[in-house]
Design a protein around this motif. Structure first.
Motif, short mmCIF file in Angstrom:
data_model
loop_
_atom_site.label_atom_id
_atom_site.label_comp_id
_atom_site.label_asym_id
_atom_site.label_seq_id
_atom_site.Cartn_x
_atom_site.Cartn_y
_atom_site.Cartn_z
N LYS A 151 -7.18 4.33 -4.70
CA LYS A 151 -8.47 4.36 -4.02
C LYS A 151 -9.57 4.87 -4.94
CE LYS A 151 -10.74 6.16 0.14
NZ LYS A 151 -10.58 7.02 1.35
N SER A 152 -9.27 5.92 -5.72
CA SER A 152 -10.28 6.47 -6.63
C SER A 152 -10.65 5.49 -7.73
CB SER A 152 -9.76 7.77 -7.24
OG SER A 152 -8.60 7.54 -8.02
N SER A 153 -9.74 4.57 -8.07
CA SER A 153 -9.99 3.59 -9.14
C SER A 153 -10.30 2.20 -8.60
CB SER A 153 -8.76 3.52 -10.07
OG SER A 153 -8.42 4.78 -10.56
N MET A 154 -10.42 2.09 -7.26
CA MET A 154 -10.73 0.81 -6.60
C MET A 154 -9.73 -0.28 -6.97
SD MET A 154 -14.90 0.73 -6.62
CE MET A 154 -15.03 0.92 -8.38
N ILE A 155 -8.44 0.10 -6.93
CA ILE A 155 -7.34 -0.84 -7.16
C ILE A 155 -6.65 -1.09 -5.83
CG2 ILE A 155 -5.13 -1.20 -8.34
CD1 ILE A 155 -6.14 0.57 -10.60
N THR A 156 -6.38 -2.34 -5.53
CA THR A 156 -5.71 -2.67 -4.26
C THR A 156 -4.28 -2.16 -4.30
OG1 THR A 156 -7.05 -4.67 -4.08
CG2 THR A 156 -5.08 -4.53 -2.69
N PRO A 157 -3.91 -1.24 -3.40
CA PRO A 157 -2.55 -0.67 -3.45
C PRO A 157 -1.52 -1.61 -2.85
CG PRO A 157 -3.77 0.30 -1.64
CD PRO A 157 -4.73 -0.63 -2.34
N ALA A 158 -0.27 -1.35 -3.20
CA ALA A 158 0.84 -2.10 -2.62
C ALA A 158 1.23 -1.49 -1.28
CB ALA A 158 2.03 -2.08 -3.57
N GLY A 159 1.85 -2.28 -0.42
CA GLY A 159 2.31 -1.78 0.87
C GLY A 159 3.50 -0.86 0.72
N ILE A 160 3.88 -0.18 1.81
CA ILE A 160 4.94 0.81 1.73
C ILE A 160 6.28 0.16 1.39
CG2 ILE A 160 5.33 0.65 4.23
CD1 ILE A 160 5.74 3.76 1.94
N THR A 161 6.51 -1.07 1.88
CA THR A 161 7.78 -1.74 1.55
C THR A 161 7.84 -2.10 0.07
OG1 THR A 161 7.83 -2.67 3.80
CG2 THR A 161 9.28 -3.68 2.14
N GLU A 162 6.75 -2.66 -0.43
CA GLU A 162 6.71 -2.99 -1.86
C GLU A 162 6.75 -1.73 -2.70
OE1 GLU A 162 3.99 -5.65 -4.96
OE2 GLU A 162 3.37 -5.42 -2.86
N PHE A 163 6.11 -0.66 -2.23
CA PHE A 163 6.13 0.62 -2.96
C PHE A 163 7.56 1.14 -3.05
CE2 PHE A 163 6.04 5.27 -2.95
CZ PHE A 163 5.20 5.54 -4.01
N THR A 164 8.31 1.06 -1.96
CA THR A 164 9.71 1.51 -1.97
C THR A 164 10.54 0.66 -2.93
OG1 THR A 164 9.44 2.20 0.34
CG2 THR A 164 11.68 2.03 -0.51
N ASN A 165 10.30 -0.63 -2.95
CA ASN A 165 11.04 -1.50 -3.86
C ASN A 165 10.74 -1.16 -5.32
OD1 ASN A 165 12.15 -2.87 -1.68
ND2 ASN A 165 10.55 -4.45 -1.66
N MET A 166 9.48 -0.86 -5.62
CA MET A 166 9.12 -0.47 -7.00
C MET A 166 9.79 0.85 -7.38
SD MET A 166 5.15 -1.64 -7.61
CE MET A 166 4.47 -0.80 -6.17
N CYS A 167 9.89 1.78 -6.44
CA CYS A 167 10.59 3.04 -6.72
C CYS A 167 12.07 2.78 -6.99
CB CYS A 167 10.43 4.00 -5.54
SG CYS A 167 8.77 4.68 -5.36
N THR A 168 12.64 1.81 -6.29
CA THR A 168 14.04 1.44 -6.53
C THR A 168 14.22 0.86 -7.93
OG1 THR A 168 14.28 0.98 -4.15
CG2 THR A 168 15.97 0.10 -5.63
N VAL A 169 13.27 0.02 -8.36
CA VAL A 169 13.32 -0.53 -9.72
C VAL A 169 13.24 0.59 -10.76
CG1 VAL A 169 12.11 -1.99 -11.37
CG2 VAL A 169 12.40 -2.77 -9.01
N LEU A 170 12.34 1.54 -10.54
CA LEU A 170 12.21 2.67 -11.46
C LEU A 170 13.46 3.53 -11.46
CD1 LEU A 170 8.51 3.69 -10.73
CD2 LEU A 170 9.38 2.57 -12.77
N ASN A 171 14.13 3.60 -10.32
CA ASN A 171 15.41 4.32 -10.26
C ASN A 171 16.47 3.60 -11.09
OD1 ASN A 171 17.39 6.25 -8.86
ND2 ASN A 171 18.23 4.24 -8.29
#
Length: 510
Positions: free
Chosen positions: A448-468
């Motif tokens: 929000k501070s950088s005016m970037i469109t964020p990902a949804g919570i489901t996509e966010f969880t999937n990205m955390c899984t990839v980082l894991n």
């Protein structure tokens, strides 16, 4: 008729008379001059009794010249006299340092004793005789301890700062200063309790450590807990003979944090008891621990005084490295190699321990290079200029910071890099993990501070899984994805080093 001049009016006599007058005047002038010279010589003799002047200084006025000009200006001055005179008048510390370096013996990296001496000087466990670049922080802590000892009043102080900024080392020096000052002031030396909280089996064991050091506590009732015995001890008035102050230094204090934070509360509360003699100094890496975990102490009027140790700058790291190496009788590092090490480490983390490790790694690279040359020329002498140079230091820096983790982070997509930055920012200090929901809030704030469109919570969880899966984050199992615990597997310094060239991420990590 013209008058003929007589013998008395002869012009020759007039000339002779005038000559005699001139000679008489000259003689009187010489007498006066000799008297003046005598007076000057007498006064010069008196001055010479205290000051040694050159021979010609009596008859000619003196003009100030630098020692080097005075030595070189005389054509009869020998080279040895010129060198000796210039060396005696060196005033610049840089010149003195260069002379000292010239005097140092030749560095031979093939000599095992010399190589061992350099490694020991750069070892993290090697405690220097003086802690440089932390004089102001030491002074503030010492003045706090001194004030408590003079007034015989309890107090608490919290020292925070990034890892490798000299906190623990400075506390050891402050402890020595407090004991020396107490002896000079005729006061009893404080009883010192130094505890590294990482070595405690249980968080409550710190009270047993404090009680074991206190002589009066050994006679207390053994049925009660150590905390209760300390509370009882500091609630009763003691005789003057047993009024020693107690200096408690709790290093790595953030390991005492429990769910209810009861141990920390009780530890700081010991300084508020009516007859307490505790001077509590807590040391930790969390800068805002006193604000986040101890808000109750402010209402109880026992919020600790805070001293912050900032990360080392390039100049400070360079000075500390030079202080460690200047005691050696040889020069093993090029100055520009030390400078690039200080610059890189200060930009990444400002961790002095990291700088020492980089220098030792560069020394090991040189050692391997020398061993290779020995295999090729086993009988040959050591080549000239075998010191740690820029290429050795750059290789060591790449080995230390340019790890596979750095390459992985740099190759991640932008949103995954934002998640990594969010985790690094969330897990600073003593906080080691959080839920996916909490991490997602920080991720949304950065977007929000950088005016970037964020990902949804489901996509966010999937990205955390990839980082894991890539070994950057660690996810725990839970029925609800939002309740999964997230922790960081990589060092924050690697994240900073990987993303520091991008202004957006550099600002995120502030």
């Amino acid at each position: 008729m013209p008058t003929i001049a007589g013998p008395s009016s002869s012009p020759q006599k007039h000339v002779v008379g005038s000559r005699s007058e001139i000679i008489g005047g000259l003689r009187s002038a010489e007498v006066n001059t000799s008297r003046k010279r005598k007076l000057r010589s007498d006064s010069a003799a008196e001055v010479a009794a205290t000051t040694v002047l050159p021979v010609n200084s009596i008859s000619t006025p003196l003009k100030w010249k630098s020692p080097r000009r005075c030595a070189v200006s005389s054509p009869k001055t020998s080279d040895e006299e010129i060198k000796e005179d210039s060396n005696e008048n060196l005033a610049s510390p840089v010149k003195k340092l260069s002379v000292c370096l010239d005097v140092k013996s030749k560095w031979n990296p093939r000599d095992d004793d010399q190589m061992k001496a350099v490694k020991e000087a750069l070892h993290v466990s090697k405690a220097p005789s003086t802690v440089v670049c932390r004089e102001d922080e030491q002074r503030r802590v010492f003045e706090f301890v001194k004030g408590c000892m003079e007034q015989k009043k309890a107090g608490s102080l919290y020292i925070c700062g990034c890892p490798g900024t000299g906190k623990s080392l400075s506390m050891e020096k402050v402890r020595q200063q407090a004991e020396d000052w107490a002896k000079q002031a005729g006061l009893p030396c404080p009883e010192t309790v130094s505890v590294n909280c990482t070595s405690l089996t249980k968080t409550t064991d710190i009270f047993s450590k404090i009680l074991g050091k206190n002589e009066s506590g050994k006679k207390a009732n053994g049925s009660s807990s150590p905390l209760q015995q300390l509370q009882s001890l500091f609630s009763q008035k003691k005789q003057l003979s047993s009024s020693k102050m107690m200096l408690i230094i709790a290093d790595e204090m953030d390991y005492l944090i429990t769910k209810d934070r009861g141990v920390l509360h009780e530890l700081f509360m010991l300084t508020t008891l009516p007859f307490s003699r505790c001077i509590l100094i807590g040391v930790a890496n969390a800068i805002d621990l006193a604000d986040r975990f101890l808000p109750k102490l402010k209402s109880l009027n026992c919020k600790p005084f805070v001293v912050t140790f900032r990360a080392y700058s390039k100049e400070q790291i360079l000075r500390i490295l030079q202080e460690r190496l200047v005691a050696l009788p040889f020069v093993a590092f090029q100055s520009n190699a030390l400078e690039i090490c200080a610059r890189k480490v200060s930009a990444a983390s400002g961790d002095m321990r990291k700088a020492l490790c980089v220098c030792r790694s560069a020394l090991e690279i040189l050692e391997i290079e020398v061993r290779g040359s020995i295999d090729q020329e086993p009988q040959g002498p050591a080549p000239e200029g075998l010191v740690v140079k820029m290429d050795h230091m750059i290789a060591a820096l790449s080995k230390t910071f340019k790890s596979p983790v750095v390459d992985t982070i740099q190759s991640l997509p932008q949103h995954q890099q934002i998640i990594v930055c969010s985790a690094a920012k969330a897990f600073r200090g003593s906080k080691k993990d959080s839920t996916i929901a909490e991490l997602n809030k920080l991720y949304l704030e950065i977007c929000k501070s950088s005016m970037i469109t964020p990902a949804g919570i489901t996509e966010f969880t999937n990205m955390c899984t990839v980082l894991n899966d890539q070994g950057i984050l660690k996810l725990s199992h839970a029925r609800d994805d939002k309740l999964k615990r997230v922790s960081l597997r990589v060092d924050e310094a690697d994240i900073t080093f990987a993303l520091k060239e991008i202004r957006f991420f550099r600002n995120c990590l502030l």
